[in-house]
Structure formats: C-alpha cells, structure tokens
Design an enzyme around this catalytic site. Structure first.
Site, PDB file in Angstrom:
ATOM      1  N   SER A  57       0.832  -1.199   0.000  1.00  0.00           N
ATOM      2  CA  SER A  57       0.000   0.000   0.000  1.00  0.00           C
ATOM      3  C   SER A  57       0.870   1.253   0.000  1.00  0.00           C
ATOM      4  O   SER A  57       1.660   1.457  -0.917  1.00  0.00           O
ATOM      5  CB  SER A  57      -0.951  -0.050   1.206  1.00  0.00           C
ATOM      6  OG  SER A  57      -2.018   0.848   1.042  1.00  0.00           O
ATOM      7  N   HIS A  97      -7.483  -6.038  -0.090  1.00  0.00           N
ATOM      8  CA  HIS A  97      -6.288  -5.193   0.007  1.00  0.00           C
ATOM      9  C   HIS A  97      -5.198  -5.816   0.874  1.00  0.00           C
ATOM     10  O   HIS A  97      -4.016  -5.691   0.569  1.00  0.00           O
ATOM     11  CB  HIS A  97      -6.688  -3.827   0.575  1.00  0.00           C
ATOM     12  CG  HIS A  97      -5.588  -2.821   0.578  1.00  0.00           C
ATOM     13  ND1 HIS A  97      -4.959  -2.392  -0.575  1.00  0.00           N
ATOM     14  CD2 HIS A  97      -4.977  -2.149   1.599  1.00  0.00           C
ATOM     15  CE1 HIS A  97      -4.034  -1.499  -0.272  1.00  0.00           C
ATOM     16  NE2 HIS A  97      -4.021  -1.340   1.039  1.00  0.00           N
TER      17      HIS A  97
END
Length: 274
Positions: free
Chosen positions: A102, A254
């Site tokens: 991320s 994610h």
C-alpha cells in the site's frame, strides 16, 4: 512450521526512534515497508516464510506502529524514503530488494526514483498510486487549533472491525489479534498529530513520467477485489513501469499478506530467483 524469532530494537534515524524487527543471516536482504495506519504486523505471516530464504528487515514507519509519533519529522514520501536509506546504512546494507504494501509501495517507488542504485528489485503489494496531494483547503484547515481533536473523534467513532472489513474479501480472516493490533495506535494521543502532519506534508504519488524512468525489475501483486487500491491501479503501474510484471488474485482484497500469504511468498521467491 516452527515460529521464527526476529531481533527487535529501536534505532534513532533522523532524530526519530524507529522500531525495527530483523534477522540477518548472510542471505539476500529484503526490506519490508507497511502501509498507512499499519505496522510490521502486516507481514507477520509472511516473515516466517521469507526468513528461510532471505535476511529480513522490517520497520514501523514514523508515526505508526511502535515507532515514535514525532512532532518534528516531516511526514512526506521523500522524508520516508531518506529515512529508509539511512536504515540501510545502519544495518550496513548496500543494496536491497524492497517489499512495500500500500503506502509502503509508494515509498519504495520514491526510493527507486531517488536512489535506484540501492535497489535490486521492487515487490509492490497493492501499492498506492496516482493519488494527488490533499486539497489546499484541507491542508489549511489542519492548522486550526481543534483540527487534530476533530480528526481524533472522527476516527475513534469508527468501528475497527467494520473498517477492517473494507481491506478483506474473505471476512473470516479478521480475528481478535488483528483487531487488537490495528486498534493499538488509536489509544495514543500523538498518533493523531502524526496523521495530521502526514496530511500536510504528503506529496502526490509519482506521476507516470517519473514511473517510466524506473527500470528496476518490479513485481506487482494485487487482489482483484481490492476496495482500497483497485486493481486498475496495478494495471496502470504495469503499463508505466518499464520492467514490471503484474499478478492478480481472485476473491482477494487489500490485505493480501493475510489472505494470500502462501501465494505471495511463492511469487516473491520465484521472481527473485529468476
């Protein structure tokens, strides 16, 4: 598999106390960078697998995890990148492969832009990309006396489990220890000051013309159901980075290091051995 025990210590870099976990074993070094509002815990399942094949260094970035929530550190990607380079010097590592999740992926790209000679390979896991800087009005408002207090109240009213549900496809991966780890920083007053400083200082993500100059071999790993950084960001990064490969996983969100840990491990080891 038996539990892998890493050394852990605080090191002072750029006048900030940085928490790090590491295992140096004369094998090729991997440096692990977590994402926004996270910590080295992001890699807790991946590290035991990787440490059989690599030296490992994982740090909590300033403002997050167990690292200092400094009121003087400039929370920009350039500052984070410089800090990571100084961490490498601390451990006497001349060249490294970076695994960034991320926001950690964007920091890795900033390092690749400024110090390409220090990186062998980039492994970007659901990396942030193409995000603009915060709007000027929001940055200006962040200097108001009550802004940090309002931000704290707004964040604390959110249910941590519901927030975690946004980073998973399979909600059964959410467990008590995970909730505890992601809840921990919310109890620290200084954490909210760090978030506000990050809002002020964070540049926009690298533009396409910057990315096209990064020729470092890059492996992009993505969840096809990522609601935080959608897979089309990974597809665009693949197009912009001259030497990139994209692998995606169905029914995956994610937090790919929790949902697809074995697959991620296999992809990383295979890519680094080619």
């Amino acid at each position: 598999m038996s539990k892998i025990y890493l050394n852990n210590e605080y090191i002072n870099i750029a006048n900030v106390n940085i928490y790090c976990e590491y295992k140096l074993n004369n094998k090729p070094p991997l440096l692990l960078l977590h994402g926004f509002v996270s910590s080295t815990y992001t890699f807790n399942k991946l590290i035991p697998l990787l440490s059989e094949h690599f030296s490992i260094i994982a740090i909590d970035l300033p403002g997050f995890g167990k690292s200092e929530k400094s009121k003087s550190f400039v929370y920009s990607f350039e500052s984070y990148a410089s800090l990571v380079v100084e961490c490498m010097k601390h451990f006497e590592i001349n060249k490294v492969s970076i695994v960034g999740h991320s926001m950690g992926g964007q920091i890795a790209l900033y390092i690749a832009k400024s110090n390409p000679e220090l990186i062998d390979t980039l492994i970007l896991l659901c990396s942030s990309g193409y995000r603009a800087r915060a709007k000027k009005i929001l940055i200006y408002c962040s200097y108001l006396p009550l802004f940090t207090y309002i931000a704290k109240k707004w964040i604390q009213q959110k249910d941590i489990q519901k927030t975690l549900e946004t980073v998973f496809y399979n909600k059964s991966h959410i467990h008590e220890e995970l909730i505890k780890e992601f809840s921990r920083p919310l109890q620290e007053k200084a954490f909210y000051c760090s978030l506000v400083r990050l809002l002020r200082h964070r540049e926009g993500d690298l533009h396409s013309f910057d990315l096209r100059k990064i020729h470092i071999p890059t492996l992009l790993l993505w969840g096809e159901n990522d609601r935080v950084v959608p897979v089309h960001v990974g597809e665009k990064l693949k197009d912009d980075l001259p030497n990139a490969k994209l692998v995606t996983y169905k029914e995956t969100g994610h937090l790919i290091t929790e949902e697809r840990v074995k697959e991620v491990f296999k992809e990383i080891t295979a890519y680094l051995k080619t």
